[in-house]
Design a protein around this motif. Structure first.
Motif, mmCIF file in Angstrom:
data_model
loop_
_atom_site.group_PDB
_atom_site.id
_atom_site.type_symbol
_atom_site.label_atom_id
_atom_site.label_comp_id
_atom_site.label_asym_id
_atom_site.label_seq_id
_atom_site.Cartn_x
_atom_site.Cartn_y
_atom_site.Cartn_z
ATOM 1 N N HIS A 198 31.542 45.335 30.337
ATOM 2 C CA HIS A 198 30.474 44.606 29.633
ATOM 3 C C HIS A 198 30.425 43.136 30.174
ATOM 4 O O HIS A 198 31.239 42.620 31.062
ATOM 5 C CB HIS A 198 31.377 44.092 28.203
ATOM 6 C CG HIS A 198 31.755 45.575 27.415
ATOM 7 N ND1 HIS A 198 30.643 46.022 26.553
ATOM 8 C CD2 HIS A 198 32.609 46.083 27.173
ATOM 9 C CE1 HIS A 198 31.167 46.922 26.033
ATOM 10 N NE2 HIS A 198 32.539 47.243 26.326
ATOM 11 N N ASP A 199 29.201 42.796 30.258
ATOM 12 C CA ASP A 199 28.720 41.490 30.978
ATOM 13 C C ASP A 199 29.157 41.449 32.227
ATOM 14 O O ASP A 199 30.212 40.585 32.473
ATOM 15 C CB ASP A 199 29.269 40.247 30.048
ATOM 16 C CG ASP A 199 28.528 40.244 28.509
ATOM 17 O OD1 ASP A 199 27.231 40.845 28.667
ATOM 18 O OD2 ASP A 199 29.329 40.035 27.687
ATOM 19 N N PHE A 200 28.562 42.213 33.249
ATOM 20 C CA PHE A 200 29.012 42.139 34.540
ATOM 21 C C PHE A 200 28.011 42.140 35.764
ATOM 22 O O PHE A 200 26.858 42.144 35.055
ATOM 23 C CB PHE A 200 29.714 43.572 34.663
ATOM 24 C CG PHE A 200 28.875 44.573 34.548
ATOM 25 C CD1 PHE A 200 28.275 45.214 35.827
ATOM 26 C CD2 PHE A 200 28.402 45.317 33.677
ATOM 27 C CE1 PHE A 200 27.300 46.095 35.718
ATOM 28 C CE2 PHE A 200 27.475 46.269 33.660
ATOM 29 C CZ PHE A 200 26.933 46.888 34.749
ATOM 30 N N GLU A 201 28.336 41.841 36.675
ATOM 31 C CA GLU A 201 27.733 41.991 38.072
ATOM 32 C C GLU A 201 28.186 42.689 39.026
ATOM 33 O O GLU A 201 29.335 42.819 39.408
ATOM 34 C CB GLU A 201 27.327 40.432 38.573
ATOM 35 C CG GLU A 201 26.481 40.527 39.656
ATOM 36 C CD GLU A 201 26.352 39.249 40.527
ATOM 37 O OE1 GLU A 201 25.787 38.286 39.860
ATOM 38 O OE2 GLU A 201 26.955 38.868 41.516
ATOM 39 N N HIS A 227 22.941 43.614 37.112
ATOM 40 C CA HIS A 227 23.558 42.579 35.946
ATOM 41 C C HIS A 227 23.183 43.287 34.748
ATOM 42 O O HIS A 227 22.110 43.786 34.531
ATOM 43 C CB HIS A 227 22.914 41.242 35.756
ATOM 44 C CG HIS A 227 23.034 40.225 37.155
ATOM 45 N ND1 HIS A 227 23.912 39.584 37.346
ATOM 46 C CD2 HIS A 227 22.237 40.448 38.121
ATOM 47 C CE1 HIS A 227 23.728 39.037 38.608
ATOM 48 N NE2 HIS A 227 22.616 39.601 38.982
ATOM 49 N N ALA A 228 23.955 43.571 33.786
ATOM 50 C CA ALA A 228 24.132 44.200 32.526
ATOM 51 C C ALA A 228 24.950 43.971 31.359
ATOM 52 O O ALA A 228 26.173 43.424 32.074
ATOM 53 C CB ALA A 228 23.899 45.676 32.667
ATOM 54 N N PRO A 229 24.552 43.834 30.111
ATOM 55 C CA PRO A 229 25.551 43.496 29.077
ATOM 56 C C PRO A 229 26.481 44.753 28.999
ATOM 57 O O PRO A 229 27.550 44.743 28.554
ATOM 58 C CB PRO A 229 24.806 43.458 27.958
ATOM 59 C CG PRO A 229 23.558 43.952 28.096
ATOM 60 C CD PRO A 229 23.391 44.091 29.478
ATOM 61 N N GLN A 230 26.189 46.010 29.438
ATOM 62 C CA GLN A 230 27.212 47.323 29.408
ATOM 63 C C GLN A 230 26.517 48.625 30.334
ATOM 64 O O GLN A 230 25.719 48.615 30.555
ATOM 65 C CB GLN A 230 26.899 47.819 27.924
ATOM 66 C CG GLN A 230 28.028 49.049 27.652
ATOM 67 C CD GLN A 230 28.016 49.435 26.151
ATOM 68 O OE1 GLN A 230 27.953 48.711 25.444
ATOM 69 N NE2 GLN A 230 28.184 50.700 25.985
ATOM 70 N N THR A 256 20.102 47.660 28.955
ATOM 71 C CA THR A 256 19.336 46.310 29.303
ATOM 72 C C THR A 256 19.557 45.689 30.679
ATOM 73 O O THR A 256 19.887 44.491 30.925
ATOM 74 C CB THR A 256 19.254 45.160 28.285
ATOM 75 O OG1 THR A 256 20.571 44.635 28.192
ATOM 76 C CG2 THR A 256 18.680 45.867 27.011
ATOM 77 N N ARG A 286 13.562 44.878 35.420
ATOM 78 C CA ARG A 286 14.138 44.956 34.204
ATOM 79 C C ARG A 286 13.774 46.333 33.237
ATOM 80 O O ARG A 286 12.750 46.429 33.513
ATOM 81 C CB ARG A 286 13.739 43.707 33.347
ATOM 82 C CG ARG A 286 14.534 42.545 33.950
ATOM 83 C CD ARG A 286 13.756 41.295 33.278
ATOM 84 N NE ARG A 286 14.263 39.813 34.021
ATOM 85 C CZ ARG A 286 15.423 39.343 33.828
ATOM 86 N NH1 ARG A 286 16.058 39.856 32.599
ATOM 87 N NH2 ARG A 286 16.026 38.264 34.312
#
Length: 188
Positions: free
Chosen positions: A44-47, A62-65, A79, A98
């Motif tokens: 979750h919320d990672f790079e 980069h993504a929230p999941q 996303t 994106r």
């Protein structure tokens, strides 16, 4: 035959039928595999920085999941935002891509982006924006393809077409069919 012999025979037949019924109605191995087919892990919320075979950055994500699938070692994304650096020596600059959803192959050499995909590159004053609903990106070879409708916006023009092949390092983009162009004067 005595009543004990008959009772023993009936119980033996009942046990055989029960065993056969349990054997034939047991869950299959495929059902067990499906039940165990949950993710290896969730982020979750990672790079994440992915390197190519030469140890160079292939892309950053980069993504929230992120969800990694254990069977085929692929990853599904919500996303995502990918940054794809140019090849060493290229002057094309970094692409930012994106989308609503994403998929990454097990080897990290193919990205499948779906839903409101936008790719931008502003290097060298020649900004380029690609918009489509589906885009496949191959970071190792710096290529992108789409089988759907694509809109390319550059200073002074807007091109629309169906199907696309793009060489990201040279910003060479080929629309395959139904190509329409429009001149858009610069405001100034």
């Amino acid at each position: 035959m005595s009543w004990r012999g008959i009772l023993t025979l009936v119980l033996l037949v009942a046990a055989a039928i029960s065993g056969w019924s349990v054997w034939t109605h047991r869950p299959s191995r495929n059902a067990a595999t499906t039940a165990d087919a949950r993710s290896d892990y969730l982020l979750h919320d990672f790079e994440l920085v992915v390197l190519d075979k030469q140890g160079q950055e292939a892309f950053t994500l980069h993504a929230p999941q992120l969800e990694r699938h254990p069977g085929d070692k692929t990853m599904s994304l919500a996303t995502p935002v990918f940054t794809i650096p140019p090849a060493p020596g290229s002057k094309s600059g970094t692409w930012e891509v994106r989308s609503k959803t994403g998929w990454v192959s097990a080897e990290g050499n193919e990205l499948r982006l779906r839903g409101d995909v936008v790719a931008t590159n502003a290097a060298g004053g020649d900004s380029v924006k690609l918009a489509t609903q589906e885009l496949n990106v191959f970071p190792d070879t710096k290529r992108a393809t789409s089988a759907g409708d694509v809109t390319i916006t550059q200073p002074g023009s807007i091109l629309r077409g169906h199907g696309m092949n793009a060489l990201l390092d040279s910003k060479r983009i080929q629309l395959k069919s139904n190509v329409k162009g429009r001149y858009v004067p610069s405001g100034g």
